[in-house]
Design an enzyme around this catalytic site. Structure first.
Site, PDB file in Angstrom:
ATOM      1  N   GLY A 274      -0.024  -9.643  -5.778  1.00 13.53           N
ATOM      2  CA  GLY A 274      -1.155 -10.238  -6.508  1.00 13.53           C
ATOM      3  C   GLY A 274      -1.677 -11.527  -5.881  1.00 13.53           C
ATOM      4  CB  ILE A 275      -2.958 -14.589  -7.531  1.00 18.22           C
ATOM      5  CG1 ILE A 275      -4.087 -13.870  -8.307  1.00 18.22           C
ATOM      6  CG2 ILE A 275      -3.382 -15.987  -7.129  1.00 18.22           C
ATOM      7  CD1 ILE A 275      -4.447 -14.498  -9.645  1.00 18.22           C
TER       8      ILE A 275
ATOM      9  CG  ASP B 215       8.284 -12.573  -6.744  1.00 18.34           C
ATOM     10  OD1 ASP B 215       8.838 -12.189  -7.801  1.00 18.34           O
ATOM     11  OD2 ASP B 215       7.051 -12.594  -6.601  1.00 18.34           O
TER      12      ASP B 215
ATOM     13  CG  ASN C 168       1.021 -17.419  -7.906  1.00 18.03           C
ATOM     14  OD1 ASN C 168      -0.092 -17.260  -8.409  1.00 18.03           O
ATOM     15  ND2 ASN C 168       1.828 -16.386  -7.641  1.00 18.03           N
TER      16      ASN C 168
ATOM     17  N   GLY D 146       3.950 -16.389 -12.718  1.00 21.59           N
ATOM     18  CA  GLY D 146       3.583 -16.459 -14.125  1.00 21.59           C
ATOM     19  C   GLY D 146       3.706 -15.091 -14.756  1.00 21.59           C
TER      20      GLY D 146
ATOM     21  CE  LYS E 111       4.017  -6.700 -29.716  1.00 22.84           C
ATOM     22  NZ  LYS E 111       3.525  -5.435 -30.231  1.00 22.84           N
TER      23      LYS E 111
ATOM     24  CG  LEU F 299       1.604 -17.296 -33.601  1.00 24.71           C
ATOM     25  CD1 LEU F 299       2.475 -17.544 -32.374  1.00 24.71           C
ATOM     26  CD2 LEU F 299       0.941 -18.591 -34.023  1.00 24.71           C
TER      27      LEU F 299
ATOM     28  CE1 TYR G 106      -0.566 -16.165 -18.328  1.00 20.45           C
ATOM     29  CE2 TYR G 106      -2.766 -16.479 -19.214  1.00 20.45           C
ATOM     30  CZ  TYR G 106      -1.929 -16.283 -18.127  1.00 20.45           C
ATOM     31  OH  TYR G 106      -2.447 -16.211 -16.861  1.00 20.45           O
TER      32      TYR G 106
ATOM     33  CB  THR H  47      -4.893  -8.516  -9.884  1.00 18.59           C
ATOM     34  OG1 THR H  47      -4.908  -8.482 -11.309  1.00 18.59           O
ATOM     35  CG2 THR H  47      -5.197  -9.911  -9.413  1.00 18.59           C
TER      36      THR H  47
HETATM   37  N1  LIG Z   1      -4.788 -12.037 -12.518  1.00 23.21           N
HETATM   38  C1  LIG Z   1      -5.585 -12.845 -13.206  1.00 23.21           C
HETATM   39  O1  LIG Z   1      -6.715 -12.481 -13.548  1.00 23.21           O
HETATM   40  C2  LIG Z   1      -5.125 -14.238 -13.565  1.00 23.21           C
HETATM   41  C3  LIG Z   1      -5.975 -15.044 -14.320  1.00 23.21           C
HETATM   42  C4  LIG Z   1      -5.574 -16.334 -14.646  1.00 23.21           C
HETATM   43  C5  LIG Z   1      -4.350 -16.811 -14.205  1.00 23.21           C
HETATM   44  N2  LIG Z   1      -3.522 -16.011 -13.496  1.00 23.21           N
HETATM   45  C6  LIG Z   1      -2.228 -16.572 -13.072  1.00 23.21           C
HETATM   46  O2  LIG Z   1      -2.086 -16.402 -11.670  1.00 23.21           O
HETATM   47  C7  LIG Z   1      -0.697 -16.273 -11.349  1.00 23.21           C
HETATM   48  C8  LIG Z   1      -0.469 -15.000 -10.554  1.00 23.21           C
HETATM   49  O3  LIG Z   1      -0.961 -13.908 -11.317  1.00 23.21           O
HETATM   50  P1  LIG Z   1      -0.989 -12.397 -10.793  1.00 23.21           P
HETATM   51  O4  LIG Z   1      -2.120 -11.729 -11.476  1.00 23.21           O
HETATM   52  O5  LIG Z   1      -0.921 -12.376  -9.324  1.00 23.21           O
HETATM   53  O6  LIG Z   1       0.385 -11.857 -11.456  1.00 23.21           O
HETATM   54  P2  LIG Z   1       1.425 -10.760 -10.947  1.00 23.21           P
HETATM   55  O7  LIG Z   1       2.186 -10.329 -12.148  1.00 23.21           O
HETATM   56  O8  LIG Z   1       0.765  -9.722 -10.106  1.00 23.21           O
HETATM   57  O9  LIG Z   1       2.393 -11.612  -9.981  1.00 23.21           O
HETATM   58  C9  LIG Z   1       3.252 -12.616 -10.477  1.00 23.21           C
HETATM   59  C10 LIG Z   1       4.459 -12.723  -9.566  1.00 23.21           C
HETATM   60  O10 LIG Z   1       5.333 -13.715 -10.129  1.00 23.21           O
HETATM   61  C11 LIG Z   1       6.669 -13.237 -10.035  1.00 23.21           C
HETATM   62  N3  LIG Z   1       7.531 -13.820 -11.050  1.00 23.21           N
HETATM   63  C12 LIG Z   1       7.502 -13.609 -12.389  1.00 23.21           C
HETATM   64  N4  LIG Z   1       8.528 -14.245 -12.979  1.00 23.21           N
HETATM   65  C13 LIG Z   1       9.212 -14.902 -11.996  1.00 23.21           C
HETATM   66  C14 LIG Z   1      10.363 -15.707 -11.988  1.00 23.21           C
HETATM   67  N5  LIG Z   1      11.049 -15.971 -13.108  1.00 23.21           N
HETATM   68  N6  LIG Z   1      10.800 -16.191 -10.810  1.00 23.21           N
HETATM   69  C15 LIG Z   1      10.152 -15.922  -9.644  1.00 23.21           C
HETATM   70  N7  LIG Z   1       9.043 -15.146  -9.598  1.00 23.21           N
HETATM   71  C16 LIG Z   1       8.581 -14.635 -10.764  1.00 23.21           C
HETATM   72  C17 LIG Z   1       6.527 -11.723 -10.255  1.00 23.21           C
HETATM   73  O11 LIG Z   1       7.676 -11.017  -9.789  1.00 23.21           O
HETATM   74  C18 LIG Z   1       5.259 -11.420  -9.474  1.00 23.21           C
HETATM   75  O12 LIG Z   1       5.526 -11.087  -8.122  1.00 23.21           O
HETATM   76  C19 LIG Z   1       0.050 -16.313 -12.678  1.00 23.21           C
HETATM   77  O13 LIG Z   1       0.500 -17.634 -12.917  1.00 23.21           O
HETATM   78  C20 LIG Z   1      -1.015 -15.920 -13.678  1.00 23.21           C
HETATM   79  O14 LIG Z   1      -0.735 -16.398 -14.958  1.00 23.21           O
HETATM   80  C21 LIG Z   1      -3.879 -14.733 -13.168  1.00 23.21           C
END
Ligand SMILES: NC(=O)c1ccc[n+]([C@@H]2O[C@H](COP(=O)([O-])OP(=O)(O)OC[C@H]3O[C@@H](n4cnc5c(N)ncnc54)[C@H](O)[C@@H]3O)[C@@H](O)[C@H]2O)c1
Length: 446
Positions: A216-217, A236, A286, A288, A293, A295, A352, A387
């Site tokens: 992802g990001i 990760d 990064n 997350g 759900k 609340l 979140y 994504t």
């Molecule tokens: N995708 C979106 O539209 C979007 C929008 C706003 C914010 N975000 C934020 O961007 C960030 C990346 O999002 P994404 O869409 O790529 O998510 P994703 O779920 O595709 O990737 C997140 C990565 O974080 C890793 N991770 C989770 N828990 C972990 C832990 N305890 N220790 C180490 N690694 C861990 C996961 O294994 C995964 O590889 C996140 O913080 C998310 O909240 C995403």
């Protein structure tokens, strides 16, 4: 993951159909390609009132190879319009902004840039002056909503004494790196800045940690900051080990399997960075998760797991790095990933949104300490980013979610990554404690 509607709207028949039916026509955005000029065409620089930055802006552009035309010049199409509004003393001076921008915006090319610089409204005792300065915020956000064809409008507030900090944000907002950053307001501060860096590889020689880098990001961040010259330590969870190794290999970096919520995670990361790399320059928080759900239906486990990954781990790791003697190198940068949900709130995402709003408070509170140690900490708040996760949304929800912004399309992971890479640069030290949304000026949380 292509945008079928954008591709259709930009095709021969699609252009005709969308025009006739009055449908949105999302543009193909100009994104950063290494080696491309800062702007593809000329710019104008003008002022409202007695601005103090006009000369500096003109030299910045000229040094970057941009032709600067006089505002009154001919009808040549423009790639950017820069307004120095640092001289405004009251509402009457804003007419100067109108007089520059109204004709110039008619000449703006697709993917053009509007950038306004002003003094912060908080730094004056005069209500009229504060009103005029704050008015720039409403002006810029409205221009962002009026512009089409991939053009953006952003505002940089420059306090007295922080003039040397404008180069990095000006370059970012004009470049293709900020393709999906629109309607944003960044306040710079005075900072110790290094001598001019290599614009092609601003992170050369740096060591950068990226958490959640397996996909992802996070994977996009790893690729982008490696392209900019950094050695990436990709972090990760062990369960994502293979994907993590693939990303680390692809970018010529190293992988570290680590659950950032483990009790010894901060200590292990600090030791790894000290022993293997002799320290760290950039940390990108990064990783997350979501556990959505309403609340009323949310159990404690969902609440706690989101807080642990999204907020507490960032606090603990950052504190451990600050406490560890000599691990953070001179000019260190920390960039934290928030979300527009943390600004607007979101149904079903109290946990979140609370964690992501917490990030904004965290970076603001830490900024003075970081500045006193020569570092900087900032957050980015992505909006709708295309994504694998969003690709799985039902068609209608996805279409609405991705179109309700000024760019009429979702952003790409690389758009978030480019903004993080910019905040990680040595020259960005004057941007500190800020939260920059990468949301195409989403109507949510605007
Ligand atoms: N995708 C979106 O539209 C979007 C929008 C706003 C914010 N975000 C934020 O961007 C960030 C990346 O999002 P994404 O869409 O790529 O998510 P994703 O779920 O595709 O990737 C997140 C990565 O974080 C890793 N991770 C989770 N828990 C972990 C832990 N305890 N220790 C180490 N690694 C861990 C996961 O294994 C995964 O590889 C996140 O913080 C998310 O909240 C995403």
């Amino acid at each position: 993951m292509s945008d079928w509607y954008r591709d259709f709207a930009n095709s021969g028949v699609g252009t005709t159909v969308t025009k006739q039916l009055g449908l949105p026509r999302p543009a193909v955005l100009r994104r950063h390609i290494p080696g491309d000029p800062l702007l593809p065409g000329p710019a104008v620089v003008g002022s409202a009132g007695e601005g103090r930055l006009r000369g500096e802006l003109t030299s910045l552009l000229t040094e970057a190879g941009v032709t600067v035309l006089s505002p009154a010049a001919d009808t040549e199409k423009l790639s950017a319009v820069l307004l120095d509004a640092t001289g405004v003393t009251g509402p009457a001076d804003l007419a100067g902004a109108h007089d520059l921008l109204a004709p110039a915006l008619k000449r703006l090319r697709p993917n053009g840039r509007v950038l306004v610089l002003g003094d912060p409204p908080s730094e004056t005792a005069s209500p009229a002056q504060s009103a005029a300065r704050q008015a720039l915020d409403g002006l810029v956000r409205s221009i962002g909503k009026e512009l089409r064809a991939g053009a953006t409008a952003n505002l940089v507030y420059v306090p007295l004494g922080a003039e040397a900090s404008i180069a990095s944000p000006v370059r970012f907002f004009l470049s293709g790196r900020s393709a999906y950053v629109d309607g944003q307001v960044v306040t710079v501060s005075a900072a110790q800045l290094p001598p001019a860096e290599d614009v092609a590889r601003p992170l050369a020689g740096k060591v950068a940690v990226v958490t959640g880098a397996a996909r992802g990001i996070g994977a996009a961040i790893a690729r982008t900051i490696a392209r900019d010259g950094a050695h990436v330590v990709a972090v990760d969870v062990p369960a994502a080990g293979q994907a993590l190794a693939d990303v680390a290999n692809e970018v010529g970096g190293t992988a570290l399997q680590l659950d950032i919520t483990a009790p010894d995670a901060a200590r292990r990361l600090v030791e790894h960075l000290r022993e293997r790399h002799g320290g760290v320059d950039v940390v990108v928080h990064n990783a997350g998760i979501t556990r959505d759900k309403l609340l009323v239906n949310m159990d404690t486990a969902r609440w706690n797991s989101v807080m642990a990954v999204n907020l507490q781990a960032q606090l603990d790791i950052t504190q451990a790095l600050l406490d560890a003697d000599g691990v953070l190198r001179d000019g260190f940068r920390v960039v934290c990933v928030s979300s527009t949900s943390g600004i607007a709130g979101n149904r079903g995402q109290t946990n979140y949104a609370a964690s992501k709003a917490g990030i904004i408070g965290m970076v603001r509170a830490w900024a003075p300490e970081f500045a006193s140690r020569g570092g900087a900490i900032n957050a980015v708040a992505p909006g709708f980013i295309v994504t694998e996760m969003t690709a799985k949304m039902p068609f209608g929800t996805r279409e609405v979610g991705s179109r309700i912004n000024s760019m009429q399309q979702g952003g790409l992971p690389v758009d978030v990554a480019e903004t993080i890479a910019w905040l990680s640069q040595p020259g960005s030290g004057g941007v500190n404690g800020q939260t920059v949304r990468v949301c195409g000026q989403s109507m949510l949380g605007a």
